[in-house]
Design a protein around this motif. Structure first.
Motif, PDB file in Angstrom:
ATOM      1  N   THR A 158       0.820  -1.201   0.000  1.00  0.00           N
ATOM      2  CA  THR A 158       0.000   0.000   0.000  1.00  0.00           C
ATOM      3  C   THR A 158       0.859   1.259   0.000  1.00  0.00           C
ATOM      4  OG1 THR A 158      -0.185  -0.573   2.282  1.00  0.00           O
ATOM      5  CG2 THR A 158      -2.125  -0.856   0.944  1.00  0.00           C
ATOM      6  N   ASN A 159       2.001   1.211   0.695  1.00  0.00           N
ATOM      7  CA  ASN A 159       2.896   2.368   0.682  1.00  0.00           C
ATOM      8  C   ASN A 159       4.238   1.923   1.255  1.00  0.00           C
ATOM      9  OD1 ASN A 159       2.681   2.196   3.429  1.00  0.00           O
ATOM     10  ND2 ASN A 159       1.462   4.046   3.672  1.00  0.00           N
ATOM     11  N   GLY A 160       5.146   2.851   1.437  1.00  0.00           N
ATOM     12  CA  GLY A 160       6.479   2.492   1.933  1.00  0.00           C
ATOM     13  C   GLY A 160       6.536   2.416   3.449  1.00  0.00           C
ATOM     14  N   GLU A 176      -1.672  -3.243   4.820  1.00  0.00           N
ATOM     15  CA  GLU A 176      -2.297  -2.014   5.321  1.00  0.00           C
ATOM     16  C   GLU A 176      -1.209  -1.026   5.698  1.00  0.00           C
ATOM     17  OE1 GLU A 176      -5.370  -1.066   5.596  1.00  0.00           O
ATOM     18  OE2 GLU A 176      -6.336  -2.968   5.052  1.00  0.00           O
ATOM     19  N   PRO A 177      -1.439   0.283   5.461  1.00  0.00           N
ATOM     20  CA  PRO A 177      -0.483   1.277   5.966  1.00  0.00           C
ATOM     21  C   PRO A 177      -0.346   1.105   7.480  1.00  0.00           C
ATOM     22  CG  PRO A 177      -2.175   2.325   4.610  1.00  0.00           C
ATOM     23  CD  PRO A 177      -2.581   0.889   4.786  1.00  0.00           C
ATOM     24  N   ALA A 178       0.868   1.257   7.988  1.00  0.00           N
ATOM     25  CA  ALA A 178       1.102   1.023   9.412  1.00  0.00           C
ATOM     26  C   ALA A 178       0.293   2.017  10.240  1.00  0.00           C
ATOM     27  CB  ALA A 178       2.591   1.165   9.714  1.00  0.00           C
ATOM     28  N   ARG A 188      -4.584   6.092  13.827  1.00  0.00           N
ATOM     29  CA  ARG A 188      -3.361   6.887  13.974  1.00  0.00           C
ATOM     30  C   ARG A 188      -2.245   6.198  13.203  1.00  0.00           C
ATOM     31  NH1 ARG A 188      -6.607   9.316  16.225  1.00  0.00           N
ATOM     32  NH2 ARG A 188      -6.873   9.995  18.381  1.00  0.00           N
ATOM     33  N   ASN A 189      -1.568   6.942  12.359  1.00  0.00           N
ATOM     34  CA  ASN A 189      -0.460   6.366  11.610  1.00  0.00           C
ATOM     35  C   ASN A 189       0.717   6.057  12.534  1.00  0.00           C
ATOM     36  OD1 ASN A 189      -1.914   6.594   9.312  1.00  0.00           O
ATOM     37  ND2 ASN A 189      -0.830   8.387   8.518  1.00  0.00           N
ATOM     38  N   VAL A 190       1.452   5.053  12.163  1.00  0.00           N
ATOM     39  CA  VAL A 190       2.653   4.688  12.915  1.00  0.00           C
ATOM     40  C   VAL A 190       3.808   4.680  11.918  1.00  0.00           C
ATOM     41  CG1 VAL A 190       3.807   2.816  14.174  1.00  0.00           C
ATOM     42  CG2 VAL A 190       1.356   3.213  14.510  1.00  0.00           C
TER      43      VAL A 190
END
Ligand SMILES: *[C@@H]1O[C@H](CO)[C@@H](O)[C@H](O)[C@H]1NC(C)=O
Ligand SMILES: *[C@@H]1O[C@H](CO)[C@@H](O)[C@H](O)[C@H]1NC(C)=O
Ligand SMILES: *[C@@H]1O[C@H](CO)[C@@H](O)[C@H](O)[C@H]1NC(C)=O
Ligand SMILES: *[C@@H]1O[C@H](CO)[C@@H](O)[C@H](O)[C@H]1NC(C)=O
Ligand SMILES: *[C@@H]1O[C@H](CO)[C@@H](O)[C@H](O)[C@H]1NC(C)=O
Ligand SMILES: *[C@@H]1O[C@H](CO)[C@@H](O)[C@H](O)[C@H]1NC(C)=O
Length: 678
Positions: A158-160, A176-178, A188-190
Motif C-alpha cells: 500500500t505504501n512504503g 495495510e499502511p502502518a 493513527r499512523n505509525v
C-alpha cells in the motif's frame, strides 16, 4: 509433626498441588524474552546478533545484508490429526533505526518449515525468499512483514510504511499502511522506522482461521489496541508442516536501516504472555550532533553540582544493581528445555519478597505464599519447596513440565515453576475457599490449642461433602486411568483437597511426594505420605500404587462423613477402627458428623461410610478401583457387602518397626502418638 504444624496444614488454603499443570497440551510452546540476554535457545544467522544490552539486532545499517533469528526448537503447528492448525499468539517489540531519510527494507515475523529460508538473498524481500521461488507453495513460509519500502507497487504494497501478510511470496495477500485504531474508532499512523520501539501482536485462531495483526508505539500506547489493524481470514493449513520454526527475518539493500527486536513472547494454544515494557533493552541511536559552544559553557557551570549528584546516584545505582543481581536467575542449561518457567524476580515481586504477611501456610513440603502477578494481576499461590535432593530437581522439573499437559476440573492447575538454588517454586492457581481440612476442622485454630479444633461457623453441608468426595474420586480416576500413563497421587488427604470459588473440589499437591523420593538416598526407602492415610502395605514395601491412593481416599471418605480426623490428634483414636466398630454394632449411620444434626440422606451416608471401609481394607486386592468407587458413589452399582467389618491385619501391623523408616515431615501424626492411641 507438632500440633502447630497440623494447624497450619489445616490452614493451607492453597497448599498444594502440583496438580496439573495443565492448560497446555504437551506439544504447546510458551516462551518469553524480555530482552535477549539469555537467548541460548535462539539460532542466529547472517548479520543477526545479540547486543550487549540485550537487543537482538537483525541487521545493522550496512547495505545488502540479511539476518535471521529463529527459536531453536520446532513448534508443532498442526495437530497430530493433520487437520487442525494450532492457534498461536505472539507479541514482540521491534525498533527500526535509519541512518538518513528512508532506510530499508524492514523486518518480518516468520513461520517457516526450516530455519534456513529457501532461496533467501540479501538485497531484497526482507531476507525471506528469492526471486526464483516467489509464490512457490513448497516454500512453506508464512510471514507478517513490517516493510519500510515500496517496490513500485509490484508486491501489492500500500505504501512504503506498511504491514502485510505474506504466504510463500512477498506479494502480500493483505497489506495495510502502518497504523493503529483508538478505542473511539480513530486511526493513527505509525512510522515503522521511527527509531521508537513498536509493539506488534500477531494472533492466529486455528479453528476460526482468522489472523489478526495489531501494532502500536510502545511509549504512547502500552496496551494492545482493541481493534486489530489487520483481521484476515486465511487457512494456514496448506502452508504449514506439522513442525515449523518461528522467528524473524530482515534484510537491507541499497537502502539500509538497523533492525532490532527488543522482546518477544510466543505461545501456542493460548495468548502469549505480555512483555514487560519497563525492561526493554535500549538500542544504539544515531550519533547525537556535537554540542554547541554555549552548551559547553553551561555544562562546565553545572559540572560541580553534577559531580555531587553523580556520586549520590552512583551509590544508589550500586545498591540497585546489587539487589537486581541478587534476584537474577542463574539458569542451568537443562532448565531452558522446560516450558512454563517463571523468572525468580517475577515471583519475588508477586509475593512482595516472600513476605510473612503473604504467607498462606506452611506444611510438609514448604511454605505457600499468596502472590499477584504483576502483569496479568492474576492471584496465584506460590509454593516454595526447599529440596534436599540435589539430583532430584532435574527429574522433577521434567516431570512437572510433562504433567503440565494434564487438565481436569478436579485437579489444581499448576501454572509454572522456577528453580532457585535448592529451592523449587511452584505457581498454582489460587483456591479462594481453602482446603477441605480447614473447612472440616476450622483451619489454623486446630494447631494452636491442644484441644479439638472448634468447629467452623458453618460446617459443610452433607450435600457439599458428597459433591467434594465425588470430585476427588473423579480427579483420581483421571490420574489412575485416563491419563496416558498411570499417575499415583501418593498424598491424598483433606488438606490436599482444595475448593474453588464454586466449592468444587480440586486435588492438589500431586507429584510432590515424588520429589522427595527422587531426592532421597537411593539406599534407603523413603516413605512419603500422611499417617492415617497410608495403606498398611505402604509402610512395609514403601511402594505407592493406585491401591494405596484408594486406601487414602477411603480415609478421606470416613473423615468427610464423620468430621473426624483419621487419627485424632488428641485422643489418638483411629477413625477407621471407630467407624468399623459402629458398623459391627449395626449403627454405621451414628458415625455421621453430629454437627450435621441428622441433616443428611441416611442411605447415602451409609453408602459413603461403607465405601470408606471398603476402600480401607488391609489387603490391596480387596479394595475397589477408583472407577468402581465412582460407580458406587453414583449408585450405578451396589457396594459389595463383603466382610469389610472384619478386623484384619491392618490392626496387627507392628508400628514399632516403622521408626526405621524416614517419615516425611508432612505426616500429621508422629509415630509415637499413633502408637499411644492404639
Ligand atoms: C554490519 O553487519 C555486517 C554483517 O554482519 C558486518 O560485516 C559489518 O561489519 C557490520 N557493520 C558495522 C558498522 O558494524
Ligand atoms: C550511516 O551513517 C554513518 C555515519 O553516521 C555513515 O558512515 C554511513 O555511511 C551511513 N550509512 C548509510 C547506509 O547511509
Ligand atoms: C495469497 O496470495 C497468493 C497470491 O499472491 C495466492 O496464490 C494465494 O491463494 C493467497 N492465499 C490466500 C490464503 O489467500
Ligand atoms: C492485494 O491486497 C489486497 C488487499 O490488501 C487483496 O484484496 C488482494 O487480493 C491482494 N492481491 C493479491 C494478488 O494477493
Ligand atoms: C496516514 O497514512 C496514510 C497512508 O500513508 C495517509 O494517506 C494519511 O494522510 C495519513 N494520516 C495522517 C493523519 O497522517
Ligand atoms: C481478531 O480480531 C477480531 C476483531 O477484533 C476479533 O473478533 C477476534 O477475536 C480476533 N481473533 C484473534 C485470534 O485475536
Amino acid at each position: 509433626m507438632s500440633p502447630a504444624s497440623i494447624a497450619v496444614l489445616g490452614h493451607l488454603a492453597v497448599l498444594s498441588l502440583l496438580a496439573h499443570c495443565l492448560l497446555l497440551s504437551s506439544a504447546d510452546v510458551d516462551f518469553l524474552y524480555n530482552g535477549f540476554h539469555n537467548a541460548a535457545d535462539l539460532s542466529l544467522d547472517g548479520s543477526a546478533t545479540v547486543l550487549r544490552g540485550g537487543a537482538l539486532q537483525l541487521t545493522n545499517d550496512s547495505n545488502n545484508i540479511m539476518g535471521h533469528a529463529f527459536f531453536n526448537s520446532p513448534v508443532q503447528m498442526v495437530r497430530d490429526n493433520n487437520a487442525d492448525v494450532v492457534s498461536f499468539s505472539t507479541v514482540f517489540v521491534f525498533d527500526i533505526v535509519t541512518n538518513g531519510s528512508g532506510g530499508g527494507h524492514g523486518l518480518a515475523f516468520v513461520v517457516a518449515a526450516s530455519k534456513v529460508l529457501p532461496g533467501a538473498t540479501a538485497e531484497q524481500y526482507l531476507g525471506l525468499l528469492g526471486k526464483n521461488n516467489m509464490g512457490d507453495p513448497s516454500n512453506h513460509v508464512f510471514a507478517v512483514e513490517f516493510d519500510t519500502v515500496q517496490a513500485n507497487g509490484l508486491l501489492n504494497e500500500t505504501n512504503g510504511n506498511h504491514v502485510g501478510v505474506d504466504l510463500n511470496s512477498l506479494v502480500s495477500n493483505v497489506s495495510e499502511p502502518a497504523a493503529y485504531f483508538t478505542d473511539d474508532g480513530g486511526e493513527r499512523n505509525v512510522t515503522l522506522e521511527s527509531a521508537q520501539p513498536i509493539q506488534a501482536w500477531v494472533d492466529y485462531d486455528g479453528s476460526a482461521k482468522i489472523l489478526n495483526v495489531t501494532i502500536a508505539p510502545v511509549t504512547s500506547v502500552p496496551t494492545r489496541p482493541r481493534r486489530p489493524l489487520i483481521s484476515h481470514a486465511v487457512d494456514l493449513l496448506p502452508n504449514l508442516k506439522q513442525e515449523m520454526y518461528v522467528g524473524f527475518s530482515s534484510s537491507t539493500g541499497k537502502l539500509a536501516s538497523s533492525h532490532y527486536v527488543l522482546a518477544w513472547s510466543f505461545r501456542t494454544g493460548g495468548a502469549a504472555r505480555p512483555i514487560d515494557l519497563s525492561r526493554l533493552p535500549r538500542v544504539p541511536k544515531k550519533p547525537a550532533p556535537p554540542p554547541s559552544a554555549s552548551v559547553v559553557i553551561k555544562i562546565v557551570a553545572l559540572s560541580c553540582a553534577a559531580t555531587v549528584t553523580v556520586i549520590v546516584a552512583a551509590i544508589g545505582v550500586a545498591l540497585w544493581l546489587r539487589r537486581r543481581a541478587a534476584l537474577a536467575d542463574t539458569l542451568e542449561e537443562w532448565e531452558l528445555d522446560h516450558p512454563h518457567r517463571f523468572p525468580y524476580r517475577e515471583l519475588y515481586m508477586a509475593t512482595k519478597g516472600f513476605k510473612n504477611s503473604e504467607l498462606l501456610g506452611a506444611g510438609g513440603f514448604g511454605q505457600v505464599y499468596r502472590g499477584v502477578l504483576r502483569r496479568s494481576r492474576d492471584v496465584v499461590a506460590v509454593k516454595r519447596i526447599s529440596s534436599n535432593g540435589k539430583q532430584g530437581m532435574r527429574e522433577f522439573v521434567a516431570e512437572v513440565s510433562s504433567l503440565g499437559q494434564m487438565r481436569h476440573r478436579n485437579l489444581v492447575e499448576l501454572r509454572g515453576w522456577c528453580k532457585r538454588g535448592q529451592d523449587l517454586l511452584l505457581v498454582y492457581e489460587f483456591m479462594p475457599n481453602g482446603s477441605l481440612d480447614a473447612l472440616l476442622f476450622g483451619g489454623a485454630a486446630a494447631g494452636k490449642s491442644p484441644s479439638p479444633a472448634p468447629a467452623p461457623a458453618t460446617p459443610l453441608t452433607w450435600e457439599q461433602r458428597v459433591r467434594i468426595l465425588r470430585g476427588v474420586a473423579s480427579g483420581l480416576v483421571y490420574l489412575h486411568e485416563e491419563w496416558e500413563h498411570v499417575v499415583v497421587h501418593r498424598d491424598v488427604k483433606a488438606s490436599n483437597v482444595l475448593l474453588g470459588a464454586d466449592m468444587g473440589a480440586r486435588l492438589g499437591d500431586f507429584g510432590l511426594a515424588r520429589l522427595y523420593e527422587h531426592g532421597g538416598d537411593p539406599a534407603t526407602t523413603r516413605v512419603v505420605g500422611t499417617l492415617g492415610y497410608m495403606a498398611p502395605e505402604l509402610t512395609v514395601t514403601g511402594k505407592a500404587t493406585t491401591a494405596t491412593d484408594v486406601f487414602a481416599y477411603g480415609a478421606l471418605l470416613l473423615e468427610a462423613a464423620t468430621g473426624r480426623r483419621p487419627i485424632d490428634p488428641v485422643t489418638g483414636v483411629n477413625l477407621l477402627r471407630w467407624v468399623r466398630e459402629h458398623g459391627v454394632r449395626g449403627e454405621l449411620v451414628h458415625a455421621v458428623d453430629e454437627r450435621l444434626d441428622g441433616r443428611c440422606d441416611k442411605e447415602e451416608a451409609r453408602l459413603v461410610l461403607w465405601l470408606g471401609l471398603t476402600c480401607s481394607q488391609a489387603r490391596p486386592e480387596a479394595r475397589p478401583s477408583m472407577r468402581q468407587v465412582c460407580q458406587y458413589l453414583d449408585g450405578e452399582e451396589d457396594v459389595p457387602e463383603e466382610a469389610v467389618l472384619v478386623f484384619s491385619d491392618v490392626d496387627s501391623v507392628d508400628f514399632g518397626s516403622l521408626t526405621s523408616l524416614t517419615w516425611s515431615s508432612c505426616a500429621t501424626m508422629s509415630v509415637g502418638s499413633l502408637h499411644g492411641g492404639r
